[in-house]
Structure formats: structure tokens, C-alpha cells
Write a protein that holds these residues in place. Structure first.
Motif, short mmCIF file in Angstrom:
data_model
loop_
_atom_site.label_atom_id
_atom_site.label_comp_id
_atom_site.label_asym_id
_atom_site.label_seq_id
_atom_site.Cartn_x
_atom_site.Cartn_y
_atom_site.Cartn_z
N ALA A 25 25.46 35.83 26.29
CA ALA A 25 23.80 35.46 26.44
C ALA A 25 23.97 34.30 27.25
O ALA A 25 24.33 34.70 28.28
N ARG A 26 22.09 34.76 27.95
CA ARG A 26 21.56 34.32 29.05
C ARG A 26 20.50 32.76 29.26
O ARG A 26 20.87 31.86 29.59
N VAL A 27 20.88 32.19 27.51
CA VAL A 27 20.48 31.31 27.14
C VAL A 27 21.33 30.51 26.34
O VAL A 27 22.10 31.15 25.48
N PRO A 28 21.39 28.71 26.43
CA PRO A 28 19.70 28.32 26.64
C PRO A 28 19.66 28.39 28.05
O PRO A 28 19.00 28.53 28.32
N ALA A 29 20.69 27.94 29.24
CA ALA A 29 20.55 27.90 30.94
C ALA A 29 21.71 28.90 31.13
O ALA A 29 22.82 28.07 31.16
N GLY A 30 21.18 29.82 31.65
CA GLY A 30 22.99 30.53 31.91
C GLY A 30 23.42 31.51 31.39
O GLY A 30 22.99 31.38 30.46
N LEU A 31 24.83 32.02 31.79
CA LEU A 31 25.54 32.50 31.81
C LEU A 31 26.36 32.35 30.65
O LEU A 31 26.48 31.59 31.14
N ARG A 32 27.02 32.90 29.36
CA ARG A 32 27.87 32.37 28.34
C ARG A 32 28.52 32.98 28.62
O ARG A 32 28.28 34.05 27.88
N PRO A 33 30.14 32.64 28.27
CA PRO A 33 31.25 32.98 27.84
C PRO A 33 31.60 33.91 26.61
O PRO A 33 31.20 32.79 25.56
N GLY A 34 32.10 34.46 26.00
CA GLY A 34 32.69 35.04 24.76
C GLY A 34 34.07 34.11 25.24
O GLY A 34 34.74 33.67 25.82
N HIS A 35 34.93 34.23 23.59
CA HIS A 35 36.14 33.31 23.85
C HIS A 35 36.82 34.24 24.27
O HIS A 35 37.14 35.09 23.91
#
Length: 743
Positions: free
Chosen positions: A721-731
């Protein structure tokens, strides 16, 4: 439309009903014998078994105890990915706060689907603030039901995409218990224990689960990025003698959970994500969620005879949470929210330097206490009566519910200085000076559902009624004692009928088609005159069993006259939770599920394979503009964000008397993070990804087994995702081992 027409025609020419499994039901095993008289389903379940799911007039999926035990997931995202028609985008990698969509509903915080536990609404405030900041722990559940499509007017208030019901552990018929424990990567562990018994007139169950991890992200400033969550459930039942002419039972349930998670809204810029997707900036070091949840339930069941039951449930849910997290940063007199900073760090070099640990002035970093308390309570009753004619079967269900819920916001902001990568408190905020308001809802709901079986046909017409009053009292940021000196109020009322009808036609013992049409509805916000979300939803499907190849194929078509968007901080908005009209949208797609045992003729081994595919197409039919990040400026023809066109999952198992192994893979197609059309710009896209999981069990005896799991076997690094703020990784890749004992 031409492609949809061809699919409808094709489905009419296919068919068959899957073979049934006796051990799938939570009801009497005789439910798997089709020609026996139907029995009344428990009020705590939507349909209760794979048999019921496969014979409904609408699309439904039942995750049985056997299904859940294959991988022993504690992440709801991984559990639901095997169900066609479910769209999910992850956030924290552990499934603590999932974003779930059914058939193209907006996925933000699962706020547009009906979430239940044991047949009771479980979102913190289902009508006034439905965003699921609390979500039941799937690791303690006995089964999960997913209902989509037609004839779902029994369950609301959200009727567009469908409903998910979590069935908690049931009181056993005899003295028994179990302990499951595992430990592995990132100091992650899960302990789940339960014990219970039933006697002639009483029964009980006590259950405990602890799930924790240090987390797989790495803070620049050091420290944990994981969570610690406890769950306690206690159940008690008193009932009449088994020989009594009129059977009665009174069930009590108490559930408590607490959570401390070092989770943040602050993600990464694109360039930093490419270098190290598991990094966390220094400015998120103070971010932490603290939450407590309690549920009280009392259910009275009155069986006059096998054909007439009255079930009444009173319930109360209490949820309090304070998500302490970075909100904005100030440098050189300029203040920016964290989403804006990470979207374009080059435009704010001084501010971004503070985010990454650079020195700042006092009060530069604003950390908000998102402190809120929720209550949700009500009483619901259901009358269920059925009778049979010479060639017919009739069932009438009447349900009534009165529900009240409330969200109390009492928030404030603390301010910090960054000094050598560490955040020092410089100004302590005053509670109530950031948000100081109460949102509430009162709702009366009723439904009538009639089932008619005649020869090979089944019809289920029904109608739901919702009368809702939504209000908000805002005391203002200056009146922290709530004297009413600066009070503002607003109120919105909704009065709506929600009809639907479904059908099922059984061609023969191995062939059936089903379908229907119903009205989709989602309550509006408290803004005066705001319209609810409404749609017309159609589906047509077939269930088949051809030479052992079992499956289901469904096409659906949802025509929104008014889609509602929400201003959630979790999707890059301001966090006001105000809803806004997003206009007309068309959503259509295909769901396909296939199951086959490659060794079906072998008496000792089983080699089950399962394939699932979901195609979802979304298109706005009107224009609007929103400040929320995942919506932005929308033009006619744009696609909805966070809904991939293509999803595919497959699993392969090898089962033998002494061991079981399972391999599960999921492909998630690319999707937009902002509404648009055509090719997706790189800064508005989440790339496609493929994730493979593995599980194995070795049975030492019928009471003791060794277990092992691997998550993300290929160790793929991917964004979710790019929310809530910035890119986020999966496990990332993780390996876990444990034991499973029962008595």
C-alpha cells in the motif's frame, strides 16, 4: 456488457452441486444428508456449514475448522485470500487492522462490509464509526463465514458487498481441550489454549490466546516494531433437560482483549523503499497503539419444536484505543502532514531531514493522541418457523433489532524535538484540545425472509428495513470540560427499505444454478441531508461437480447510484471520518473456484488442489473531487483505487494418516493507489506480487502433533500500500515451529 452477457449464458449451461463433507458442519452431521428435513440454523451463524453454503440462493463461502487448521494463520488477510470475491490490501504485515472489500466495495478499514462475531455486529461503532480499528483475532475462531450477493437482506446495515461472520470456539459436548503453541522468526509466538465441557443442564468454555512479535521492520533509532495481543473468552450455558417438551437455553459470553502494538502511519519514500523496504524512520519511534476490547453477550433460545425457534440476544461491546502517532512536522515555519511529505520529499528537504532523524527545533514533531472510546449495544431477536407440504418446503424468518452505538473522541497533540536521532518531549498537550466530540447512532432494523422450495426450485424473497438517526455533538477544542459553551450539533436521518430475491435451480444431483438481485445500502454520515450509499446488485452463478472436479463460478454486477467515500487518516485523509458522495460507479466481475483431489482413487493418500480466481472491473460514471488521498480528483471512466483487476490463488496439499503438508500461493495483480484510467503512473501504483506459504504437520498420535510453517517462502520483497503515508512492505520470509496437543 457483451462479455457479461456471454458469461451469464455460459453459466446457464454449466452446473453441478459439490459433493458434501460430513465433518464440515457446525450443526448436526445429518445436515450433510440432503433428503432429511431441514433444521433451524443457529442464530450465531449465517449458514453454519459447507453444505448450507453450497445450497444457498446466493454466493457464500464457509471456512471450516479443518480449513483454518491447515495453516493456523493468525493473519486474517492470509485466511481470506482463498475466498474469491474478497479484495484486501494489507497495512502492518500481521493483519491487525485489515482493509477488506467484498466485490468492489471501498476497502478502507473494512468499513463498507457487515462484520460480525457470533452473529453480532463487531465493528467499534457499526453505524456511526464503522472503520475497523478493532478486528477479532482469527486465530481463536472455530470457523469463518463469508456471504456475498443476493438474499443477504437478513444482515446489515451494509448490504452491498456482503457480510463476514466469525464463529468463536463453541462449548464442547464433552470434556475436552487443546493447546497450540508456536515460535519463530522476529521473536514471533502464538499460544492458544482452551478447555470446556457440557453436562446435562450446563456447559462451559474458557479460552486464552496470546499473539506477539518484535516485528520485521527496523527503526533507525532502534526498538521493537511489533505487537503483543491477548484474548480471553469465557462462555457458560444453562439449558433445560434433554427430554423437555420445550427446549430452552441461556448462553453467556464474555470476551476481553488488549493490544499494544508499535505500529505507525509513517511509511517510506519510493527511493528508500527500493533500498530497504523494512526500514522505519526515526520520527516514528514514539508511535504506538494501545487498545482494549470487551464484549458481553447473553442469548436465549426457545425451541417450541423442531420447526419453530425464537432466539433473542442482548449484547454490549466496549472498545477504547489511543493510537499515539506522528501527524505532522514543522520546519522554518512550514507545517506539513506526513502523507504530503512522503509523497514529495524533495519539496520539503528540511522537514524530511527531521523525519529521518535530523536535528530540529523544539515542538517540530507533532504526535497526536488519537484517543477514542466506543460503545455498541443492542438487542436482537429472530423468529424462525418452517413447515413442509407434499412437494414443498417453506421457511419464514423474521428478525428485529434495536441498536445504539457511539464514538467519543477526546484527542490532543504532544510536541517533540529531534535530537541526535532521538525524540524528546518539549510540549505536553492538553487532552481534548485536538478533537472533542461525540458521534452516535440509533437504529431500528427489521427483516423478513421467506424460503420456498418447490421440486428443483428454491426462491428466497426478502426485505430489510432500516431506520437510522445519526448525530454528532462537537464541544469544540476550547471547551475541554464539555460545559457546552461552544457547542455545535448536527443530525441526519435515514429511513429505507432494502429488498432482495434469490433463486437456486437444481438441475440434477450434480448440477445447480443460482442467482438473484438485491439492493445495496450503506448508511451515510451525520451531515445533514447526506444521502446513503445505494446500488442495484445482480449475480448469476453455478456450482458443479464434474467427475470429481468441484467448483463454483459466479458473475456479479453492482450498479452504484451513489458511492460513499470516507475521510480516513488511514487512507491519507484528515481523519475526520466525514463521508462524501462519490457518485455513480459500475463494478462487475467474475469469481471462480475449483477443487480436485489428484489421488481420489487412492485410499491412503490425498492430494487436494484448489484454484481460485477473481476478476473485478470498476468504473466511475461521474466526476467529483476529494481531499482524501486515495480518491483525489475523479473523472468519468476512472477506476477505483486499491481494487486489483486480477487475483489468483492456488493450494496443493498432501495428506496421509501420519502427516499433512500444504503449499499455498497468491498472485495479486497491480492496482492503483489513486483513482485514474489508462496506464498507472509509477507513483500511483502497487506492483503485482506473488507470495508462497508452506505448512506441515506430523501426528505423533491422535492427541499430539508437531507443526511447522513458512511465510513468504520465496522471500519476495513487495509493497502492499501507499497509505496511510508512504510505501509499506508485506511480511518477509519467516519460519515457525510448534506443537498442537488435544485431550
Amino acid at each position: 456488457m457483451k462479455k457479461l452477457s456471454l458469461f451469464f449464458l455460459g453459466l446457464l449451461l454449466t452446473g453441478s452441486l459439490q459433493a458434501q463433507e460430513k465433518n464440515d458442519s457446525l450443526q448436526d452431521p445429518s445436515k450433510s444428508v440432503e433428503d432429511l428435513k431441514e433444521v433451524i440454523i443457529s442464530a450465531k451463524v449465517l449458514f453454519g456449514s459447507k453444505f448450507e453454503a453450497r445450497n444457498r440462493t446466493g454466493s457464500a463461502y464457509f471456512l471450516s475448522p479443518q480449513d483454518l487448521k491447515k495453516f493456523n494463520y493468525t493473519d486474517i488477510n492470509r485466511v481470506l485470500r482463498q475466498v474469491p470475491g474478497v479484495n484486501i490490501y494489507e497495512e502492518d504485515g500481521f493483519g491487525l487492522r485489515p482493509n477488506i472489500s467484498l466485490r468492489g466495495t471501498s476497502p478502507e478499514r473494512s468499513s463498507k462490509i457487515t462484520l460480525m462475531e457470533d452473529g453480532v455486529l463487531i465493528a467499534p461503532a457499526p453505524y456511526s464509526a464503522p472503520a475497523a480499528y478493532y478486528f477479532p483475532s482469527v486465530g481463536r475462531m472455530q470457523a469463518v463465514e463469508v456471504l456475498k450477493g443476493s438474499s443477504q437482506v437478513q444482515f446489515g446495515p451494509f448490504t452491498t458487498g456482503g457480510a463476514i461472520n466469525f464463529i468463536s470456539s463453541q462449548i464442547p459436548q464433552e470434556f475436552s481441550g487443546s493447546v497450540d503453541a508456536n515460535y519463530g522468526s522476529f521473536n514471533t509466538s502464538n499460544l492458544h489454549a482452551k478447555v470446556g465441557n457440557s453436562h446435562k443442564n450446563i456447559g462451559y468454555l474458557v479460552e486464552y490466546q496470546n499473539n506477539r512479535s518484535d516485528g520485521f521492520k527496523n527503526l533507525d533509532s532502534g526498538g521493537d516494531t511489533g505487537f503483543n495481543k491477548d484474548d480471553l473468552v469465557a462462555k457458560f450455558r444453562v439449558n433445560t433437560n434433554p427430554e423437555a417438551a420445550t427446549q430452552q437455553a441461556l448462553d453467556f459470553k464474555f470476551q476481553y482483549s488488549d493490544e499494544v502494538s508499535d505500529e505507525t502511519y509513517l511509511g517510506l519514500t519510493a527511493s528508500d523503499f527500493e533500498k530497504d523496504p523494512f526500514r522505519r524512520y526515526a520520527a516514528s519511534q514514539k508511535d504506538q497503539m494501545n487498545a482494549e476490547h470487551m464484549q458481553f453477550m447473553a442469548t436465549h433460545t426457545l425451541d417450541f419444536h423442531n420447526s419453530f425457534r425464537i432466539t433473542t440476544t442482548g449484547y454490549r461491546n466496549e472498545f477504547s484505543r489511543n493510537w499515539y502517532k506522528l501527524n505532522d512536522v514543522t520546519a522554518n515555519g512550514e507545517k506539513q502532514g506526513i502523507a504530503s511529505i512522503l509523497d514529495n520529499p524533495g519539496a520539503y528537504p528540511d522537514i524530511f531531514n527531521i523525519i529521518t532523524g535530523g536535528a530540529s527545533e523544539a515542538d517540530a514533531l507533532a504526535v497526536k493522541n488519537n484517543n477514542r472510546e466506543y460503545t455498541s449495544q443492542g438487542v436482537q431477536t429472530k423468529f424462525d418457523y418452517h413447515w413442509a407440504g407434499e412437494n414443498t418446503f417453506h421457511d419464514i424468518e423474521i428478525g428485529l433489532k434495536y441498536h445504539v452505538d457511539e464514538e467519543d473522541r477526546f484527542q490532543w497533540v504532544d510536541r517533540y524535538q529531534m535530537n541526535e536521532g532521538q525524540m524528546d518531549l518539549t510540549t505536553e498537550g492538553t487532552p481534548g484540545t485536538d478533537a472533542n466530540r461525540i458521534s452516535d447512532a440509533k437504529a431500528f432494523a427489521a427483516h423478513i425472509m421467506y424460503k420456498l422450495k418447490f421440486n428443483k426450485w428454491t426462491f428466497t424473497p426478502g426485505i430489510r428495513y432500516e431506520n437510522i438517526t445519526l448525530g454528532r455533538i462537537d464541544y469544540g477544542k476550547e471547551d475541554i470540560n464539555r460545559t457546552g459553551s461552544d457547542l455545535s450539533t448536527r443530525e441526519n436521518k435515514v429511513d429505507v427499505f432494502i429488498p432482495g430475491i434469490g433463486f437456486n435451480y437444481k438441475i440434477n444431483a450434480d448440477a445447480a444454478i443460482f442467482g438473484g438481485v438485491h439492493k445495496g445500502f450503506s448508511p451515510p454520515g451525520s451531515s445533514v441531508g447526506q444521502d446513503p450509499e445505494e446500488s442495484v446488485n445482480l449475480e448469476l452463478g453455478s456450482r458443479f461437480n464434474f467427475a470429481g472436479l468441484q467448483g463454483e463460478a459466479v458473475v456479479f454486477y453492482n450498479d452504484y447510484s451513489n458511492l460513499l467515500g470516507s475521510d480516513l487518516a488511514a487512507s491519507g485523509g484528515t481523519g475526520s471520518l466525514d463521508q462524501f458522495n462519490a457518485g455513480e460507479v459500475l463494478v462487475h466481475g467474475l469469481e471462480l473456484l475449483l477443487n480436485y483431489d489428484l489421488l481420489k482413487t487412492n485410499a491412503e493418500f490425498k492430494l487436494p488442489v484448489s484454484l481460485g480466481y477473481t476478476y473485478t472491473n470498476t468504473e466511475f460514471q461521474s466526476e467529483f473531487e476529494s481531499a482524501a488521498d486515495i480518491w483525489g480528483k475523479v473523472t468519468e471512466g476512472d477506476e477505483m483505487p486499491y481494487i486489483p483487476n486480477h487475483q489468483f490463488n492456488a493450494s496443493l496439499g498432501l495428506e496421509y494418516e501420519k502427516f499433512e503438508t500444504y503449499l499455498s500461493g497468491r498472485y495479486m495483480g497491480e492496482f492503483r493507489t489513486l483513482a485514474g484510467t489508462g496506464s498507472i503512473p509509477e507513483n500511483e501504483k502497487i506492483d503485482a506480487n506473488f507470495v508462497l506459504d508452506f505448512a506441515a504437520k506430523y501426528h505423533l498420535n491422535k492427541h499430539l502433533s508437531l507443526t511447522g510453517n513458512m511465510i513468504n517462502v520465496l522471500d519476495n520483497e513487495y509493497a502492499v500500500a501507499r497509505v496511510p503515508a508512504g510505501l509499506r512492505p508485506g511480511h518477509p520470509f519467516g519460519v515457525y515451529a510448534g506443537i498442537s496437543a488435544s485431550f
